[in-house]
Design a protein around this motif. Structure first.
Motif, PDB file in Angstrom:
ATOM      1  N   HIS A   3      -4.836  -1.234   6.310  1.00  0.00           N
ATOM      2  CA  HIS A   3      -4.897  -1.376   4.855  1.00  0.00           C
ATOM      3  C   HIS A   3      -4.875  -2.845   4.455  1.00  0.00           C
ATOM      4  CE1 HIS A   3      -0.651  -1.231   5.895  1.00  0.00           C
ATOM      5  NE2 HIS A   3      -0.225  -1.403   4.675  1.00  0.00           N
ATOM      6  N   ARG A  30      -2.212 -11.275   2.625  1.00  0.00           N
ATOM      7  CA  ARG A  30      -2.375  -9.950   3.251  1.00  0.00           C
ATOM      8  C   ARG A  30      -3.841  -9.612   3.560  1.00  0.00           C
ATOM      9  NH1 ARG A  30      -2.188  -6.317   4.600  1.00  0.00           N
ATOM     10  NH2 ARG A  30      -1.438  -4.430   3.587  1.00  0.00           N
ATOM     11  N   ASP A  56      -3.074   2.753   0.527  1.00  0.00           N
ATOM     12  CA  ASP A  56      -1.737   2.289   0.113  1.00  0.00           C
ATOM     13  C   ASP A  56      -1.187   3.147  -1.026  1.00  0.00           C
ATOM     14  OD1 ASP A  56       0.436   0.703   0.666  1.00  0.00           O
ATOM     15  OD2 ASP A  56      -0.559  -1.192   0.252  1.00  0.00           O
TER      16      ASP A  56
HETATM   17 ZN    ZN Z   1       1.684  -1.991   3.893  1.00  0.00          ZN
END
Ligand code: ZN
Length: 343
Positions: A220, A231, A293
């Motif tokens: 993800h 991220r 998510d």
């Molecule tokens: Zn995560």
């Protein structure tokens, strides 16, 4: 068009909420539950076991802006971390026993459960190995409970490596790579046939895993080129995923979708399409999937829960993705990849 999804946090949502988790899962609340999955044709997905700092439900409709430069939270104690993971694994077991989900551990089970209309195929995933000691004994126990996927870290350090803090306008080169224990953990997962997930890892951790061989997976994560978050994955990382026969799953979190997502909490389905197109360009048609998510992040406008997955499918078609590519992204890539790992 059925969807197989690479990441949801329904188990930690149920664990942190009062009441009977099986009964709650049968109600249309949160992002992933029986009626929403049925309405949205979500046939299966990765269900995360996650150790939070506190046992506390989060309302993801209330947006809290994140600083550009959050600090990395401290490591968790393995004891309490294990307690949360075992609690959530027990909830998964009850949902399995009641027929709401089916915890699948091999390829034929996965294929059957994904096609079954009355239940959701569940790959149990450990998001952060905070609860595993250097002896890796807890890994063997979790494997016996059905675990088939693991990320060595969430966004904090463990004895295995370091996660990225949540940050924006900077990349994932935020800390150290895998430790000696981390390499042993990854090698053990590869031996067992457990997916190793690089989402949340630092650059160095990602490349350490890539160098160990085998397909590189980010369940993800999105494209850094379109949303500069720690991220997200750079084009080099996306290419490496494609070249190793790995997988990247589109994360619906507003924070990782739009250039202003982390400040405004806003993103739309058009942002999902932009990321998918870029990831396909970098990693290739066979590598790109979905990793929503759900139940772990604020969702973009138009996607309130798994019920709205058909809207994303429709948007892919309208963007000219073509039916074969839509099917690959929706489920074929995940199922093909998992049937090799779980063979
Ligand atoms: Zn995560």
């Amino acid at each position: 068009m059925q969807v197989f999804d690479g990441h949801n946090d329904a188990l930690s949502r149920l664990w942190a909420t009062n009441g009977d988790p099986v009964e709650r899962f049968s109600r249309d609340e949160g992002h992933v539950n029986s009626p929403a999955c049925r309405a949205g044709s979500m046939g299966g997905g990765f269900f995360a076991l996650y150790s939070p700092e506190k046992r506390q439900a989060t309302d993801f409709t209330l947006f809290e802006p994140i600083d550009d430069d959050e600090a990395l939270p401290p490591a968790l104690e393995p004891g309490p971390a294990l307690q949360s993971v075992i609690g959530q694994a027990a909830i998964a077991r009850s949902l399995h026993d009641q027929g709401a989900i089916e915890i699948v551990t091999d390829a034929p089970e996965l294929g059957r459960a994904f096609m079954a209309e009355d239940r959701i195929a569940c790959i149990l995933h450990l998001e952060g190995a905070d609860c595993i000691d250097a002896d890796l004994l807890a890994l063997d126990a979790l494997y016996a409970l059905g675990l088939r996927s693991l990320g060595p870290v969430w966004s904090r350090p463990t004895i295995f490596g370091e996660g990225v803090p949540f940050g924006f306008n900077r990349d994932g080169d935020t800390g150290s790579g895998l430790t000696v224990e981390g390499r042993r953990l990854v090698a053990r997962c590869q031996e067992l046939g457990v997916v190793v997930d690089t989402s949340h890892l630092t650059f160095r951790g990602f490349w350490d895993i890539a160098e160990m061989g085998g397909p590189v997976v980010a369940t993800h994560s999105n494209a850094y080129a379109l949303c500069p978050a720690t991220r997200n994955l750079t084009d080099d990382q996306l290419r490496a995923i494609g070249q190793t026969g790995g997988i990247v799953g589109l994360n619906f979190a507003t924070l990782f979708l739009s250039e202003e997502g982390w400040r405004a909490g806003r993103a739309g389905i058009d942002d999902c399409i932009r990321h998918l197109a870029h990831m396909v360009e970098m990693a290739g048609e066979d590598a790109v999937t979905i990793g929503s998510d759900f139940d772990g992040a604020p969702m973009p406008q138009g996607i309130a829960s798994a019920r709205d997955l058909p809207k994303l499918i429709k948007a892919m078609r309208e963007a000219g993705f073509g039916e074969p590519l839509v099917a690959k992204i929706a489920h074929e890539n995940w199922l093909g990849f998992l049937s090799q790992i779980l063979a």
